[in-house]
Design a protein around this motif. Structure first.
Motif, mmCIF file in Angstrom:
data_model
loop_
_atom_site.group_PDB
_atom_site.id
_atom_site.type_symbol
_atom_site.label_atom_id
_atom_site.label_comp_id
_atom_site.label_asym_id
_atom_site.label_seq_id
_atom_site.Cartn_x
_atom_site.Cartn_y
_atom_site.Cartn_z
ATOM 1 N N VAL A 1 61.568 48.768 -3.239
ATOM 2 C CA VAL A 1 62.578 48.295 -2.293
ATOM 3 C C VAL A 1 62.222 46.902 -1.791
ATOM 4 O O VAL A 1 61.078 46.447 -1.918
ATOM 5 N N LEU A 2 63.209 46.227 -1.209
ATOM 6 C CA LEU A 2 62.994 44.884 -0.678
ATOM 7 C C LEU A 2 62.334 44.919 0.690
ATOM 8 O O LEU A 2 61.471 44.094 0.992
ATOM 9 N N TYR A 3 62.761 45.838 1.532
ATOM 10 C CA TYR A 3 62.117 45.986 2.837
ATOM 11 C C TYR A 3 62.400 47.374 3.379
ATOM 12 O O TYR A 3 63.307 48.070 2.920
ATOM 13 N N VAL A 4 61.595 47.783 4.363
ATOM 14 C CA VAL A 4 61.724 49.097 4.990
ATOM 15 C C VAL A 4 61.774 48.893 6.496
ATOM 16 O O VAL A 4 60.912 48.217 7.072
ATOM 17 N N ASP A 5 62.788 49.469 7.132
ATOM 18 C CA ASP A 5 62.966 49.374 8.577
ATOM 19 C C ASP A 5 62.690 50.735 9.198
ATOM 20 O O ASP A 5 63.462 51.675 9.023
ATOM 21 N N ASN A 6 61.581 50.842 9.912
ATOM 22 C CA ASN A 6 61.250 52.074 10.621
ATOM 23 C C ASN A 6 61.530 51.958 12.114
ATOM 24 O O ASN A 6 61.006 52.722 12.920
#
Length: 318
Positions: free
Chosen positions: A142-147
């Motif tokens: 994935v390009l980025y992960v938002d938690n």
């Protein structure tokens, strides 16, 4: 105004640091209200790549920031400095939103911020991150992960995607799009998009999709189908699908749906139009269809998104 701190020490990558400073340190033309209060925090003067940088404040300033950005870490075989790790941990414990760019994820992992969370980093180092920090759920695709309070991005261009994602969260889609236009980059690439994309956008005026995509964006209120797009591009649906996959990393139908959702976000932010009117304006047909796709894509219903965005805007303006 959001206070944003860029954490720097010896061994940081200058590209990711420059990307973050360019996006958060420069107010796009025509943006109403306050922007970001950016400070560079580090221990005395540091060398970043070939450049020498003098921070505005020490690392002890990080816990006082609303958002902390940790740029890429140059050598993943070297443990990041304990002072940096401790300061990043303290910032998160104080309530800061912490985001890493590229291999900055190794700093967040060392601080324990990624334990039990999904995270990503540059594809070349995901195996190392997973082996060194087994409590982290490393996603290499994935390009980025938002938690929420902790965010991570893949390498280089994905760092820019994550920074624009933060702008979108803080200021809305319209402002993020303005920032993207200034940078001459795509306004939005979803975090779940694969890292391996041959060409994120058509790079040449004569690209088969070069004229098609703007044509579609001007007609999002219409019930366009894949067949309509293929006919406009003068190619078969299968051929169109291959071009879309190579250029955007996704299918024509998914790309079209993403653009409709983006337009819906803009209308929810900038107008008082009801969900029925927005559904019609975005080619969704009915409010029920819009709510279903919007909730699945954004994570909240349209009405909740509007209330949350406006509450955040009022808070930021204050």
């Amino acid at each position: 105004m959001v206070s944003l701190a860029l954490a720097v020490t010896e061994g940081m990558l200058h590209f990711e640091l420059s990307v973050a400073y360019e996006i958060f340190g420069s107010v796009p033309d025509g943006v109403p209200g306050p922007w970001y209060d950016v400070s560079v925090c580090g221990p005395d003067a540091v060398r970043v790549g070939r450049f020498r940088l003098e921070p505005d404040h020490g690392l002890d300033r990080l816990p006082h920031a609303d958002t902390v950005i940790v740029p890429g870490w140059a050598d993943v075989d070297v443990e990041p400095p304990a002072a940096l790790v401790d300061a990043v941990r303290a910032a998160h414990e104080a309530g800061a939103r912490v985001a890493s760019l590229c291999t900055g994820a190794f700093v967040l992992a060392a601080a324990g911020l990624l334990d039990g969370r999904r995270a990503t980093t540059h594809w070349a180092h995901t195996d190392v991150l997973a082996a060194r920090h087994p409590a982290v759920e490393v996603d290499p695709d994935v390009l980025y992960v938002d938690n929420g309070s902790v965010l991570t991005s893949a390498g280089k261009a994905a760092a820019l995607d994550l920074c624009l994602h933060l702008v979108r969260l803080d200021h809305g889609s319209a402002v993020a799009n303005t920032a993207a236009r200034r940078l001459v980059v795509p306004p939005h690439r979803a975090g779940g998009q694969a890292q391996f994309v041959t060409a994120p956008v058509p790079a040449r005026d004569d690209h088969p999709l070069g004229a098609l995509l703007p044509w579609v964006l001007e007609r999002l209120d219409q019930p366009l189908t894949v067949e309509d797009l293929a006919r406009r591009a003068n190619m078969s649906a299968r051929h169109l699908g291959r071009h879309f996959r190579a250029a955007t990393g996704t299918t024509p139908l998914q790309w079209l749906l993403t653009q409709r959702i983006r337009r819906a976000q803009e209308l929810l932010e900038a107008t008082d139009d009801g969900v029925d009117a927005i559904a019609e304006a975005t080619g969704m047909g009915t409010a029920t269809t819009l709510r279903r796709h919007f909730n699945r894509t954004v994570g909240v219903p349209p009405d909740t998104y509007r209330r949350t965005f406006r509450a955040r805007s009022a808070e930021t303006a204050g």
